[in-house]
Scaffold this motif. Structure first.
Motif, short mmCIF file in Angstrom:
data_model
loop_
_atom_site.label_atom_id
_atom_site.label_comp_id
_atom_site.label_asym_id
_atom_site.label_seq_id
_atom_site.Cartn_x
_atom_site.Cartn_y
_atom_site.Cartn_z
N ALA A 74 45.48 52.36 32.85
CA ALA A 74 44.56 51.26 33.34
C ALA A 74 45.11 50.71 34.63
O ALA A 74 46.49 50.64 34.78
CB ALA A 74 44.46 50.41 32.28
N GLU A 75 44.25 50.31 35.64
CA GLU A 75 44.59 49.68 36.70
C GLU A 75 43.91 48.34 36.71
O GLU A 75 42.74 48.46 36.29
CB GLU A 75 44.46 50.22 37.95
CG GLU A 75 45.46 51.87 37.90
CD GLU A 75 45.17 52.51 39.26
OE1 GLU A 75 45.77 51.86 40.30
OE2 GLU A 75 45.10 53.63 39.14
N TRP A 76 44.27 47.49 37.46
CA TRP A 76 43.71 46.04 37.58
C TRP A 76 43.86 45.59 39.12
O TRP A 76 44.69 45.94 39.63
CB TRP A 76 43.72 45.12 36.64
CG TRP A 76 45.03 44.43 36.88
CD1 TRP A 76 45.34 43.32 37.45
CD2 TRP A 76 46.30 44.83 35.96
NE1 TRP A 76 46.67 43.16 37.29
CE2 TRP A 76 47.43 44.21 36.66
CE3 TRP A 76 46.59 46.10 35.29
CZ2 TRP A 76 48.67 44.38 36.30
CZ3 TRP A 76 47.90 46.35 34.94
CH2 TRP A 76 48.84 45.49 35.42
N GLN A 77 43.01 44.66 39.65
CA GLN A 77 42.94 43.74 40.90
C GLN A 77 43.47 42.51 40.50
O GLN A 77 42.89 41.98 39.56
CB GLN A 77 41.64 44.12 41.37
CG GLN A 77 41.61 43.68 42.96
CD GLN A 77 42.55 44.71 43.60
OE1 GLN A 77 42.60 45.79 43.42
NE2 GLN A 77 42.77 44.11 44.92
N ASP A 78 44.46 42.12 41.12
CA ASP A 78 44.84 40.71 40.93
C ASP A 78 43.55 39.69 41.27
O ASP A 78 43.11 40.02 42.47
CB ASP A 78 46.07 40.48 41.95
CG ASP A 78 47.30 41.22 41.06
OD1 ASP A 78 47.41 41.39 39.86
OD2 ASP A 78 48.27 41.51 41.87
#
Length: 77
Positions: free
Chosen positions: A48-52
């Motif tokens: 899982a990756e996310w954008q700040d």
């Protein structure tokens, strides 16, 4: 909140659920900036990756007003 939202998405839930997390996830590795590797109890894993969020979007109108007033005070002294 970002971690909880990301985990809910990995678990395919509308919101984070602590019991569902404990039942499904064995452990989580941090593999890089904004990147997690979830290890499920059944043996599979998911990345899982996310954008700040931009700090600019976190300011309330009151915070902006106070910052502007403080800046004016600093530059008019």
């Amino acid at each position: 909140s970002i971690l909880m939202d990301t985990t809910a998405k990995v678990l395919d839930l509308p919101a984070f659920d602590e019991e569902a997390f404990a039942a499904a996830i064995d452990h989580v590795d941090v593999t890089g900036p904004n990147k997690l590797l979830y290890h499920f109890r059944d043996g599979h894993s998911a990345v899982a990756e996310w954008q700040d969020h931009s700090r600019r979007n976190s300011w309330t109108p009151g915070m902006r007003k106070k910052a502007a007033e403080d800046a004016r005070k600093r530059y008019t002294k």
